[in-house]
Enzyme design. Structure first.
Site, PDB file in Angstrom:
ATOM      1  N   GLU A 102       0.842  -1.195   0.000  1.00 34.00           N
ATOM      2  CA  GLU A 102       0.000   0.000   0.000  1.00 34.00           C
ATOM      3  C   GLU A 102       0.874   1.240   0.000  1.00 34.00           C
ATOM      4  O   GLU A 102       1.929   1.278   0.658  1.00 34.00           O
ATOM      5  CB  GLU A 102      -0.909  -0.021   1.233  1.00 34.00           C
ATOM      6  CG  GLU A 102      -1.955   1.076   1.288  1.00 34.00           C
ATOM      7  CD  GLU A 102      -2.953   0.829   2.430  1.00 34.00           C
ATOM      8  OE1 GLU A 102      -3.414  -0.324   2.579  1.00 34.00           O
ATOM      9  OE2 GLU A 102      -3.245   1.793   3.157  1.00 34.00           O
ATOM     10  N   ASP A 104       0.244   5.331   0.623  1.00 35.73           N
ATOM     11  CA  ASP A 104      -0.825   6.174   1.174  1.00 35.73           C
ATOM     12  C   ASP A 104      -0.546   7.666   1.143  1.00 35.73           C
ATOM     13  O   ASP A 104       0.517   8.120   1.586  1.00 35.73           O
ATOM     14  CB  ASP A 104      -1.051   5.841   2.659  1.00 35.73           C
ATOM     15  CG  ASP A 104      -1.666   4.489   2.894  1.00 35.73           C
ATOM     16  OD1 ASP A 104      -2.195   3.907   1.946  1.00 35.73           O
ATOM     17  OD2 ASP A 104      -1.601   4.028   4.043  1.00 35.73           O
ATOM     18  N   GLU A 106      -2.959  10.452   3.105  1.00 39.71           N
ATOM     19  CA  GLU A 106      -4.150  10.671   3.906  1.00 39.71           C
ATOM     20  C   GLU A 106      -4.131  12.120   4.387  1.00 39.71           C
ATOM     21  O   GLU A 106      -3.113  12.583   4.917  1.00 39.71           O
ATOM     22  CB  GLU A 106      -4.219   9.723   5.098  1.00 39.71           C
ATOM     23  CG  GLU A 106      -4.508   8.280   4.728  1.00 39.71           C
ATOM     24  CD  GLU A 106      -4.694   7.403   5.954  1.00 39.71           C
ATOM     25  OE1 GLU A 106      -5.791   6.843   6.120  1.00 39.71           O
ATOM     26  OE2 GLU A 106      -3.732   7.289   6.739  1.00 39.71           O
ATOM     27  N   HIS A 119      -0.596  13.003   5.777  1.00 43.76           N
ATOM     28  CA  HIS A 119      -0.029  11.795   6.392  1.00 43.76           C
ATOM     29  C   HIS A 119       0.316  10.823   5.263  1.00 43.76           C
ATOM     30  O   HIS A 119      -0.526  10.525   4.417  1.00 43.76           O
ATOM     31  CB  HIS A 119      -1.091  11.203   7.327  1.00 43.76           C
ATOM     32  CG  HIS A 119      -0.722   9.911   7.978  1.00 43.76           C
ATOM     33  ND1 HIS A 119      -0.279   9.837   9.276  1.00 43.76           N
ATOM     34  CD2 HIS A 119      -0.767   8.633   7.528  1.00 43.76           C
ATOM     35  CE1 HIS A 119      -0.062   8.568   9.600  1.00 43.76           C
ATOM     36  NE2 HIS A 119      -0.352   7.823   8.556  1.00 43.76           N
ATOM     37  N   THR A 120       1.553  10.326   5.248  1.00 39.90           N
ATOM     38  CA  THR A 120       1.970   9.361   4.227  1.00 39.90           C
ATOM     39  C   THR A 120       2.453   8.084   4.909  1.00 39.90           C
ATOM     40  O   THR A 120       2.935   8.100   6.041  1.00 39.90           O
ATOM     41  CB  THR A 120       3.093   9.912   3.329  1.00 39.90           C
ATOM     42  OG1 THR A 120       4.285  10.096   4.110  1.00 39.90           O
ATOM     43  CG2 THR A 120       2.683  11.235   2.701  1.00 39.90           C
ATOM     44  N   ASN A 121       2.315   6.971   4.188  1.00 39.61           N
ATOM     45  CA  ASN A 121       2.765   5.690   4.727  1.00 39.61           C
ATOM     46  C   ASN A 121       3.039   4.741   3.560  1.00 39.61           C
ATOM     47  O   ASN A 121       2.503   4.925   2.456  1.00 39.61           O
ATOM     48  CB  ASN A 121       1.704   5.091   5.663  1.00 39.61           C
ATOM     49  CG  ASN A 121       2.272   4.114   6.678  1.00 39.61           C
ATOM     50  OD1 ASN A 121       3.441   3.741   6.621  1.00 39.61           O
ATOM     51  ND2 ASN A 121       1.435   3.699   7.619  1.00 39.61           N
ATOM     52  N   GLU A 131       5.342   6.036   8.840  1.00 38.13           N
ATOM     53  CA  GLU A 131       4.614   7.282   8.678  1.00 38.13           C
ATOM     54  C   GLU A 131       5.547   8.500   8.578  1.00 38.13           C
ATOM     55  O   GLU A 131       6.511   8.608   9.330  1.00 38.13           O
ATOM     56  CB  GLU A 131       3.657   7.516   9.859  1.00 38.13           C
ATOM     57  CG  GLU A 131       2.630   6.418  10.058  1.00 38.13           C
ATOM     58  CD  GLU A 131       3.086   5.322  11.004  1.00 38.13           C
ATOM     59  OE1 GLU A 131       4.305   5.246  11.298  1.00 38.13           O
ATOM     60  OE2 GLU A 131       2.230   4.543  11.452  1.00 38.13           O
ATOM     61  N   ASP A 195     -11.788   9.662  16.230  1.00 38.14           N
ATOM     62  CA  ASP A 195     -11.149   9.022  17.378  1.00 38.14           C
ATOM     63  C   ASP A 195      -9.629   9.190  17.352  1.00 38.14           C
ATOM     64  O   ASP A 195      -8.961   8.925  18.358  1.00 38.14           O
ATOM     65  CB  ASP A 195     -11.515   7.540  17.442  1.00 38.14           C
ATOM     66  CG  ASP A 195     -11.152   6.779  16.178  1.00 38.14           C
ATOM     67  OD1 ASP A 195     -11.098   7.397  15.094  1.00 38.14           O
ATOM     68  OD2 ASP A 195     -10.933   5.554  16.269  1.00 38.14           O
ATOM     69  N   TRP A 196      -9.062   9.662  16.190  1.00 39.11           N
ATOM     70  CA  TRP A 196      -7.613   9.829  16.118  1.00 39.11           C
ATOM     71  C   TRP A 196      -7.130  10.928  15.180  1.00 39.11           C
ATOM     72  O   TRP A 196      -6.004  11.415  15.312  1.00 39.11           O
ATOM     73  CB  TRP A 196      -6.948   8.519  15.681  1.00 39.11           C
ATOM     74  CG  TRP A 196      -7.279   8.098  14.272  1.00 39.11           C
ATOM     75  CD1 TRP A 196      -8.321   7.337  13.880  1.00 39.11           C
ATOM     76  CD2 TRP A 196      -6.563   8.447  13.066  1.00 39.11           C
ATOM     77  NE1 TRP A 196      -8.316   7.173  12.510  1.00 39.11           N
ATOM     78  CE2 TRP A 196      -7.250   7.842  11.997  1.00 39.11           C
ATOM     79  CE3 TRP A 196      -5.416   9.199  12.802  1.00 39.11           C
ATOM     80  CZ2 TRP A 196      -6.834   7.972  10.670  1.00 39.11           C
ATOM     81  CZ3 TRP A 196      -4.993   9.329  11.478  1.00 39.11           C
ATOM     82  CH2 TRP A 196      -5.692   8.720  10.437  1.00 39.11           C
ATOM     83  N   GLY A 200      -4.943  13.780  17.816  1.00 35.78           N
ATOM     84  CA  GLY A 200      -5.036  12.492  18.481  1.00 35.78           C
ATOM     85  C   GLY A 200      -6.421  12.127  18.966  1.00 35.78           C
ATOM     86  O   GLY A 200      -6.581  11.280  19.856  1.00 35.78           O
ATOM     87  N   ARG A 271       9.498   5.578  20.023  1.00 33.55           N
ATOM     88  CA  ARG A 271       8.866   4.451  19.358  1.00 33.55           C
ATOM     89  C   ARG A 271       9.877   3.362  19.019  1.00 33.55           C
ATOM     90  O   ARG A 271       9.564   2.175  19.050  1.00 33.55           O
ATOM     91  CB  ARG A 271       8.186   4.965  18.083  1.00 33.55           C
ATOM     92  CG  ARG A 271       7.345   3.959  17.357  1.00 33.55           C
ATOM     93  CD  ARG A 271       6.635   4.671  16.222  1.00 33.55           C
ATOM     94  NE  ARG A 271       5.958   3.772  15.338  1.00 33.55           N
ATOM     95  CZ  ARG A 271       5.421   4.144  14.179  1.00 33.55           C
ATOM     96  NH1 ARG A 271       5.487   5.411  13.803  1.00 33.55           N
ATOM     97  NH2 ARG A 271       4.815   3.269  13.407  1.00 33.55           N
TER      98      ARG A 271
END
Length: 285
Positions: A102, A104, A106, A119-121, A131, A195-196, A200, A271
């Site tokens: 995928e 992305d 977004e 937002h990319t992924n 991300e 919700d996000w 957030g 992370r």
């Protein structure tokens, strides 16, 4: 944050813009299917305009009629205006199944006056978590802008109005899977993710502003169509096959990432306390 215009177009970027004008579709009815949301997806203006709407009951989405294995995909999008907090406009390539690939884009909505977050992924064999997020150097709600994915055997280049914002290189040589075997279809949707999506999930969708509407035009696919288990790709459809960023393209990429990148998974030490993922050591990731 720098407000200077991006550096002058390189030869590649001029090429990207030129091929965009060569391959723009004039009729969504022949290129995409409205797949969910009922009447919330509409094609008008002789097939040249597609609009998705979101209300409290449902959003909407569409997909390309064809699957592709490598190519350049362009779409002009005008995002939800006004208070778009909680909404997400997704525009991406994806294969199917638990080990899907995928790519992305977004667009995360925001309160009136606050910037959208792009937002990319990249997912390979079902694994994402790559991300990168950006602000844009213009208001994406005010007019149409071109969002492009160039996908070939060497790399994936995300571009906005011909300006590269992200590169994901083929790093199979160091054990990183790369999307190269699974044909992907183009998808887009407008949906509620309060919700996000905004701070957030702290800022919820204000349904008094519904319906929320995202508009599309100028879909172009200069790509190898996948049909009956094989790629149908002539030499004229593979102009992008070996394209990569030249020095001016690399300069523009650095300009965007210095001034407009707001999150990069490769730099997230909380992370990844043991160090960033292996592909992060490659230039341009």
């Amino acid at each position: 944050m720098s407000k200077l215009p991006p550096p002058a177009l390189s030869a590649l970027h001029a090429f990207l813009l030129f091929t965009f004008f060569l391959t723009v579709s004039s009729d969504f009815t022949s290129d995409v299917d409205l797949t969910w949301g009922g009447q919330r997806g509409q094609i008008s203006d002789g097939g040249r305009l597609l609009q998705l709407s979101l209300d409290k009951a449902s959003g909407a989405g569409f997909q390309s009629k064809h699957e592709y294995l490598y190519g350049k995909i362009d779409m002009q999008i005008k995002l939800v205006p006004g208070n778009s907090a909680g909404t997400v406009t997704a525009y991406y390539l994806s294969s199917q199944g638990p080990t899907h690939d995928e790519i992305d884009f977004e667009f995360l909505g925001n309160e009136t006056g606050q910037p959208y977050i792009l937002h990319t992924n990249v997912f390979t064999q079902g694994k994402g978590n790559r991300e990168q997020q950006f602000y844009l150097w213009f208001d994406p709600r005010a007019d149409f802008h071109t969002y492009s994915i160039l996908w070939n055997q060497q790399q994936i280049i995300f571009s906005v109005d011909g300006t590269p914002i992200r590169v994901f290189r083929n790093a199979q040589g160091v054990g990183i899977p790369y999307p190269k075997d699974q044909p992907m279809r183009l998808y887009s949707s407008l949906w509620n993710a309060d919700d996000w999506a905004t701070r957030g999930g702290l800022i919820k969708t204000d349904w008094t502003h519904a319906p929320f509407i995202a508009s599309y035009r100028g879909f172009g696919a200069d790509a190898c169509v996948w049909s009956s288990g094989r790629s149908l790709c002539s030499a004229t459809k593979a102009r992008w096959w070996a394209q990569s960023l030249d020095s001016n393209g690399a300069q523009k990429l650095k300009w965007v990432q210095k001034n407009y990148m707001i999150y990069n998974y490769c730099r997230d030490t909380k992370r990844f306390p043991q160090g960033p993922p292996k592909e992060c050591s490659l230039s341009g990731i």
